[in-house]
Design a protein around this motif. Structure first.
Motif, PDB file in Angstrom:
ATOM      1  N   SER B   7       0.822  -1.204   0.000  1.00 10.81           N
ATOM      2  CA  SER B   7       0.000   0.000   0.000  1.00 10.81           C
ATOM      3  C   SER B   7       0.858   1.255   0.000  1.00 10.81           C
ATOM      4  N   SER B   8       2.132   1.107   0.353  1.00  9.69           N
ATOM      5  CA  SER B   8       2.973   2.300   0.336  1.00  9.69           C
ATOM      6  C   SER B   8       3.564   2.536  -1.049  1.00  9.69           C
ATOM      7  N   ALA B   9       3.349   1.604  -1.958  1.00  8.39           N
ATOM      8  CA  ALA B   9       3.886   1.770  -3.308  1.00  8.39           C
ATOM      9  C   ALA B   9       2.994   2.697  -4.134  1.00  8.39           C
ATOM     10  N   ALA B  32       7.893  -3.261 -13.708  1.00 12.82           N
ATOM     11  CA  ALA B  32       8.133  -4.509 -12.982  1.00 12.82           C
ATOM     12  C   ALA B  32       9.249  -4.348 -11.951  1.00 12.82           C
ATOM     13  N   VAL B  33      10.287  -3.617 -12.345  1.00  8.28           N
ATOM     14  CA  VAL B  33      11.378  -3.376 -11.395  1.00  8.28           C
ATOM     15  C   VAL B  33      10.856  -2.587 -10.201  1.00  8.28           C
ATOM     16  N   TYR B  34      10.070  -1.574 -10.480  1.00  7.65           N
ATOM     17  CA  TYR B  34       9.539  -0.772  -9.383  1.00  7.65           C
ATOM     18  C   TYR B  34       8.653  -1.613  -8.472  1.00  7.65           C
ATOM     19  N   SER B  75      14.039   9.662 -10.899  1.00  4.53           N
ATOM     20  CA  SER B  75      12.671  10.189 -10.845  1.00  4.53           C
ATOM     21  C   SER B  75      12.199  10.410  -9.420  1.00  4.53           C
ATOM     22  N   GLY B  76      13.011  10.007  -8.475  1.00  8.85           N
ATOM     23  CA  GLY B  76      12.674  10.272  -7.086  1.00  8.85           C
ATOM     24  C   GLY B  76      11.732   9.265  -6.448  1.00  8.85           C
ATOM     25  N   VAL B  77      11.476   8.146  -7.125  1.00  9.17           N
ATOM     26  CA  VAL B  77      10.557   7.164  -6.543  1.00  9.17           C
ATOM     27  C   VAL B  77      11.300   6.008  -5.880  1.00  9.17           C
ATOM     28  N   ALA B  78      12.613   6.013  -5.984  1.00 11.56           N
ATOM     29  CA  ALA B  78      13.411   4.993  -5.310  1.00 11.56           C
ATOM     30  C   ALA B  78      14.708   5.633  -4.854  1.00 11.56           C
ATOM     31  N   ALA B  79      15.375   4.966  -3.949  1.00 11.46           N
ATOM     32  CA  ALA B  79      16.634   5.494  -3.435  1.00 11.46           C
ATOM     33  C   ALA B  79      17.710   4.440  -3.541  1.00 11.46           C
ATOM     34  N   LYS B  80      18.903   4.905  -3.811  1.00 10.18           N
ATOM     35  CA  LYS B  80      20.070   4.032  -3.823  1.00 10.18           C
ATOM     36  C   LYS B  80      20.711   4.167  -2.451  1.00 10.18           C
ATOM     37  N   LEU B  81      20.844   3.069  -1.772  1.00 14.22           N
ATOM     38  CA  LEU B  81      21.365   3.141  -0.407  1.00 14.22           C
ATOM     39  C   LEU B  81      22.880   3.066  -0.394  1.00 14.22           C
ATOM     40  N   THR B  82      23.463   3.754   0.542  1.00 10.91           N
ATOM     41  CA  THR B  82      24.909   3.671   0.688  1.00 10.91           C
ATOM     42  C   THR B  82      25.270   2.363   1.367  1.00 10.91           C
ATOM     43  N   THR B  83      26.335   1.749   0.899  1.00 10.43           N
ATOM     44  CA  THR B  83      26.760   0.470   1.472  1.00 10.43           C
ATOM     45  C   THR B  83      28.268   0.438   1.625  1.00 10.43           C
ATOM     46  N   THR B  84      28.703  -0.496   2.422  1.00 12.42           N
ATOM     47  CA  THR B  84      30.131  -0.701   2.623  1.00 12.42           C
ATOM     48  C   THR B  84      30.619  -1.834   1.728  1.00 12.42           C
ATOM     49  N   SER B  87      28.174  -4.262  -3.475  1.00  5.12           N
ATOM     50  CA  SER B  87      27.022  -4.014  -4.343  1.00  5.12           C
ATOM     51  C   SER B  87      25.995  -3.077  -3.698  1.00  5.12           C
ATOM     52  N   ALA B  88      25.408  -2.253  -4.525  1.00  3.22           N
ATOM     53  CA  ALA B  88      24.440  -1.258  -4.063  1.00  3.22           C
ATOM     54  C   ALA B  88      23.098  -1.916  -3.760  1.00  3.22           C
ATOM     55  N   ARG B  89      22.333  -1.271  -2.916  1.00  2.00           N
ATOM     56  CA  ARG B  89      20.992  -1.750  -2.591  1.00  2.00           C
ATOM     57  C   ARG B  89      19.989  -0.642  -2.830  1.00  2.00           C
ATOM     58  N   TYR B  90      18.761  -1.056  -3.128  1.00  2.00           N
ATOM     59  CA  TYR B  90      17.748  -0.086  -3.536  1.00  2.00           C
ATOM     60  C   TYR B  90      16.507  -0.157  -2.652  1.00  2.00           C
ATOM     61  N   ASP B  91      15.790   0.936  -2.631  1.00  2.00           N
ATOM     62  CA  ASP B  91      14.694   1.114  -1.689  1.00  2.00           C
ATOM     63  C   ASP B  91      13.594   1.930  -2.364  1.00  2.00           C
ATOM     64  N   ALA B  92      12.387   1.409  -2.362  1.00  2.00           N
ATOM     65  CA  ALA B  92      11.274   2.162  -2.962  1.00  2.00           C
ATOM     66  C   ALA B  92      10.229   2.559  -1.928  1.00  2.00           C
ATOM     67  N   ARG B  93      10.540   2.361  -0.664  1.00  2.00           N
ATOM     68  CA  ARG B  93       9.528   2.672   0.348  1.00  2.00           C
ATOM     69  C   ARG B  93       9.360   4.171   0.489  1.00  2.00           C
ATOM     70  N   ARG B  94       8.115   4.589   0.672  1.00  2.00           N
ATOM     71  CA  ARG B  94       7.876   6.007   0.822  1.00  2.00           C
ATOM     72  C   ARG B  94       7.655   6.408   2.287  1.00  2.00           C
ATOM     73  N   ASP B  95       7.269   5.448   3.093  1.00  2.00           N
ATOM     74  CA  ASP B  95       7.044   5.783   4.500  1.00  2.00           C
ATOM     75  C   ASP B  95       8.380   5.881   5.225  1.00  2.00           C
ATOM     76  N   HIS B  96       8.397   6.668   6.264  1.00  2.00           N
ATOM     77  CA  HIS B  96       9.645   6.911   6.962  1.00  2.00           C
ATOM     78  C   HIS B  96      10.090   5.675   7.748  1.00  2.00           C
ATOM     79  N   HIS B  97      11.373   5.453   7.786  1.00  2.00           N
ATOM     80  CA  HIS B  97      11.886   4.315   8.545  1.00  2.00           C
ATOM     81  C   HIS B  97      13.363   4.489   8.834  1.00  2.00           C
ATOM     82  N   TYR B  98      13.799   3.824   9.889  1.00  2.00           N
ATOM     83  CA  TYR B  98      15.227   3.757  10.163  1.00  2.00           C
ATOM     84  C   TYR B  98      15.800   2.575   9.409  1.00  2.00           C
ATOM     85  N   HIS B  99      17.098   2.508   9.403  1.00  2.00           N
ATOM     86  CA  HIS B  99      17.747   1.323   8.859  1.00  2.00           C
ATOM     87  C   HIS B  99      18.460   0.579   9.971  1.00  2.00           C
ATOM     88  N   LEU B 100      18.405  -0.722   9.864  1.00  2.00           N
ATOM     89  CA  LEU B 100      19.098  -1.595  10.800  1.00  2.00           C
ATOM     90  C   LEU B 100      20.208  -2.260  10.011  1.00  2.00           C
TER      91      LEU B 100
END
Lengths: 157, 157
Positions: B7-9, B32-34, B75-84, B87-100
């Motif tokens: 529902s957040s998509a 499909a990717v989204y 387009s601002g509908v997904a984010a590329k996350l910083t990693t150590t 390989s990069a990781r991606y995020d399409a969530r729009r609701d606020h959240h912390y990362h663990l």
DNA sequence: ATCGATGCAAAGCGTTTGCAGGGGT
DNA sequence: ACCCCTGCAAACGCTTTGCATCGAT
């Protein structure tokens, strides 16, 4: 400013101790890599460290720089920063700090701030319990403040 | 749980608008990717998205997935996350959240948490003033809790 | 008909590894 | 003498790019 950063670096004796406690030898290459890192005003990539250290040790190889950085991180005297772009960046600062990320320029700046072991509890007391129930033990945090400098013009791609 | 994420998509219509506003076409592959990204419970790598999307579009190529991810981020509908790790990781969530972030596996997990406009003030009341004096206006924050799952065996080198 | 998107393969780039030689303990 | 470290080169994995083809406008 530069003084403040240099003064936050470990003296060679303590660096040696940190390395050897973690099971690594203290070599001239590793010392030079550490010193370059500690004196840097930004967060250099491995390649940048390599270029900088060549002044002191012309025959050093990039592979050795990578291995030295690994040793420093494993010994806890440096940190590998998470990045979005391809190459990793390193940080030898010992004082805890937040990052300030500018929405306009994308630049990341350090914001010196003492480490607060109770920060998570301060933000949300129930959160820690919730995490512990999941079996996740929090050992640290990274806080990034996002925003922009007022007045300055945008410079995004 | 899964419902909440779906529902957040963005619905396809809004996704199309976001893409086209930014100058990209809305193609079946990008859709499909989204959708795979929006429904994922963790933050997938490009390779993971590729494997997942192949179920819907068997002939899709990894290169197309990379280009689709680039379009979604731009387009601002997904984010590329910083990693150590590599390989990069991606995020399409729009609701606020912390990362663990798990120190053992490197995995990044979401921790649903309401956005708290006063979080910075709550942590350190003097900090906001200090930042405003610098001319930096805080518009948001990212909090990452670092730690590990107890009991699970380490998988670090 | 045009122009961007796709899929494939090859190239690119940061990082890691294998290995022979060298140095500290 | 042992074992770790170095430097070189080759390998590796993730990501990007060149190019011919395809498809939407």
């Amino acid at each position: 400013m530069i003084e403040a950063m240099i003064s936050s670096a470990l003296p060679p004796k303590e660096l040696r101790e940190a390395l050897e406690t973690a099971g690594w030898r203290c070599t001239p290459q590793r010392l030079a890599v550490y010193e370059h890192l500690a004196e840097a005003e930004h967060h250099p990539t491995a390649e940048e460290v390599y270029q900088g250290v060549k002044a002191a040790i012309p025959r050093i190889s990039l592979a050795t720089v990578y291995k030295a950085l690994e040793a420093l991180v494993a010994s806890g005297v440096a940190a590998k920063l998470t990045t979005t772009d391809g190459s990793a960046r390193y940080d030898a600062r010992r004082d805890h700090h937040y990052h300030l990320r500018c929405l306009r320029s994308g630049a990341v700046e350090d914001l010196p701030t003492p480490y607060d072991p109770d920060l998570v509890a301060k933000i949300d007391p129930a959160l820690l319990q919730q995490l512990e129930q999941k079996g996740f033990r929090v050992t640290g945090y990274r806080l990034e403040l996002v925003g922009f400098y007022e007045g300055a013009g945008a410079s995004r791609s």
